[in-house]
Design an enzyme around this catalytic site. Structure first.
Site: not given
Ligand code: ACO
Length: 460
Positions: A301, A396, A340
């Site tokens: 987050h 971010d 996201h």
């Molecule tokens: N890098 C690589 N792969 C990713 C990323 C990433 N940043 N984000 C998602 N994926 C992949 C997952 O592994 C998943 O792949 P799969 O279908 O092969 O298993 C797919 O994309 C979907 O991801 P989920 O985890 O289901 O997506 P979710 O909506 O639950 O997660 C989140 C959203 C937590 C923001 C995620 O994208 C992430 O971890 N990003 C990196 C951390 C980040 O930048 N967080 C800040 C968010 S903005 C904020 O809070 C202000």
């Protein structure tokens, strides 16, 4: 639930007569979802709610409760880990269209607010639903300025932290501690108490954030200067040394003001959900906001902005970007600052932040790691792994580079986010309290453990 009970020819099941569920205020059931339970052959008609302004369709999970095979059963629940498809509230504060990359506060596009508004104006807007007029704004600004001081005991409280304490831990604890200084804040049904608590939180969170910064640096705390604007005062408490009057760099003031506006609210994100859930127990707002700060601390987050810089440092050079991207694709970590839950196209805040980054770099010189960030963005945006999963830079991705250019230490980035998000948490908290449909947040579970078994000691 208006239930039409039909006998299924195939199953031939006789179904019990169920009372229709009362229609609740605000429901405008335009259509219904017909559900057939193949276990019993019973058909149900569940009203579809279309009372959201953009035509979101929902059904009430509680309407499913009447679906059961025996009268004494608990009834049907929905299973939705991580709330992937569950609306937990009705809210009039922030609108996001994740597919189109739209973000609006109370109907106003984020781009227009970032360009023209002040952070305190946005904080008022989030809470009250309309932009303040001159008189309202003047009073609001005055009230917040005059509540920036914290009790002197907070200083001793902070002294208890080690030199290397994370500023988010300090901020979370000190905000929670404020609840003990303002015991009347627990009277959340009293609008006057709610009002003063909201003003105190907006006023004191920047002071606590700056004090946490100074503690880590081993520098004396700088008291608030009520003659300065909200952002200037914050920068003064962070950076002022021996000068009698702190004069902040106007580019930094403008930048931080915009970043605060961009971070002020984001509907039902993890930390806002935490504030609402904890606040639903009717605890005081200092405790509820402390819960939001704890949620924001996590690397998935608000902690992501800090992780972006750590990731860039680890990559070290532009030439290492392709191999890093490959390692992400092979599952050895995430590309921080990408992806996201809601935005499945470019995060509109990221666009503004990228532009802002160049304005700051013009002032202080180009960030050496910008090259790596740009290369990461370029490769990720053309790689099928990221494209097919709709992973784009989020807010971010570039904020960390800006904060670093302004000489904020990496572990302070999420604190800056928390200062801004306090405005949204408080607006959402109050909206939740005024929502007659809200009760204590208490989800259900699907129990997967043992059935009953007799106790037999393993230690005797
Ligand atoms: N890098 C690589 N792969 C990713 C990323 C990433 N940043 N984000 C998602 N994926 C992949 C997952 O592994 C998943 O792949 P799969 O279908 O092969 O298993 C797919 O994309 C979907 O991801 P989920 O985890 O289901 O997506 P979710 O909506 O639950 O997660 C989140 C959203 C937590 C923001 C995620 O994208 C992430 O971890 N990003 C990196 C951390 C980040 O930048 N967080 C800040 C968010 S903005 C904020 O809070 C202000």
């Amino acid at each position: 639930m208006a239930k039409t009970e039909k006998e299924s020819g195939a199953a031939g099941a006789a179904a019990a007569t169920l009372e229709p569920t009362d229609k609740r205020p605000g429901d405008t059931a335009a259509a219904a979802l017909e559900i057939k339970d193949t276990r019993t052959g019973t058909e149900y008609s569940v009203p579809i709610m279309t009372d959201g302004v953009v035509g979101d369709t929902t059904i009430r999970a509680m309407d499913l409760r009447q679906i059961k095979t025996k009268p004494d059963q608990f009834g049907m629940m929905t299973y939705d880990p991580a709330f992937m498809n569950t609306a937990s509230c009705k809210s009039a504060i922030t609108f996001i269209d994740g597919g189109k990359g739209i973000l609006r506060y109370r109907g106003y596009p984020i781009e227009q607010l970032a360009e023209n508004a002040t952070f305190l104006e946005v904080a008022w807007l989030l809470r009250h639903g309309e932009l303040p007029d001159k008189k309202q704004y003047g009073q609001w600004e005055h009230d917040i300025k005059y509540h920036t001081y914290v009790h002197e005991n907070i200083k001793s409280f902070l002294q208890g932290f080690r030199y290397d304490a994370h500023p988010m831990s300090m901020l979370c604890s000190t905000v929670a501690a404020l609840s003990s200084f303002y015991p009347d804040a627990k009277n959340i049904a009293d609008p006057e108490q709610r009002n003063i608590s909201i003003i105190r939180l907006l006023a004191k969170v920047p002071t606590l954030a700056a004090f946490a910064y100074r503690h880590v640096k081993g520098m004396p705390f700088i008291y608030p200067d009520n003659n300065l604007g909200y952002v200037e005062n914050f920068l003064s408490m962070v950076a002022r040394m021996s000068e009698p009057k702190y004069e902040a760099n106007p580019v930094f003031v403008k930048t931080l003001e915009v970043l605060f506006i961009l971070h002020a609210d984001h509907e039902q994100n993890c930390s806002t959900n935490a504030v609402r859930a904890v606040g639903s127990s009717h605890v005081d707002p200092f405790s509820a906001v402390a819960a939001g700060i704890a949620a924001l601390f996590g690397p998935l987050h608000g902690g992501a902005n800090e992780q972006v810089l750590r990731m860039i440092k680890e990559i070290g050079h532009k030439k290492n970007v392709p191999s890093f991207i490959e390692s992400v694709k092979n599952g050895s970590g995430r590309l921080m600052g990408f992806g996201h839950r809601v935005y499945k196209s470019y995060d509109p805040r990221a666009k503004i932040v990228k532009k802002l980054a160049y304005e700051v770099f013009e002032q202080v010189g180009m960030d050496t790691d910008l090259e790596i960030a740009l290369e990461l963005e370029r490769i990720a945006l053309s790689d099928d792994y990221f494209v097919s999963r709709k992973l784009y830079p989020n807010v971010d991705f570039y904020t960390g580079l800006i904060y670093r250019s302004m000489a904020f230490p990496t572990d302070f980035f999420t604190v800056l986010f928390a200062v801004a998000r306090t405005a949204g948490w408080l607006a959402q908290w109050e909206e939740m309290l005024n929502d007659k449909e809200q009760k204590i947040a208490r989800p259900r579970q699907i129990y997967t453990g043992y059935g009953e078994r007799p106790y037999k000691s393993q230690i005797k």
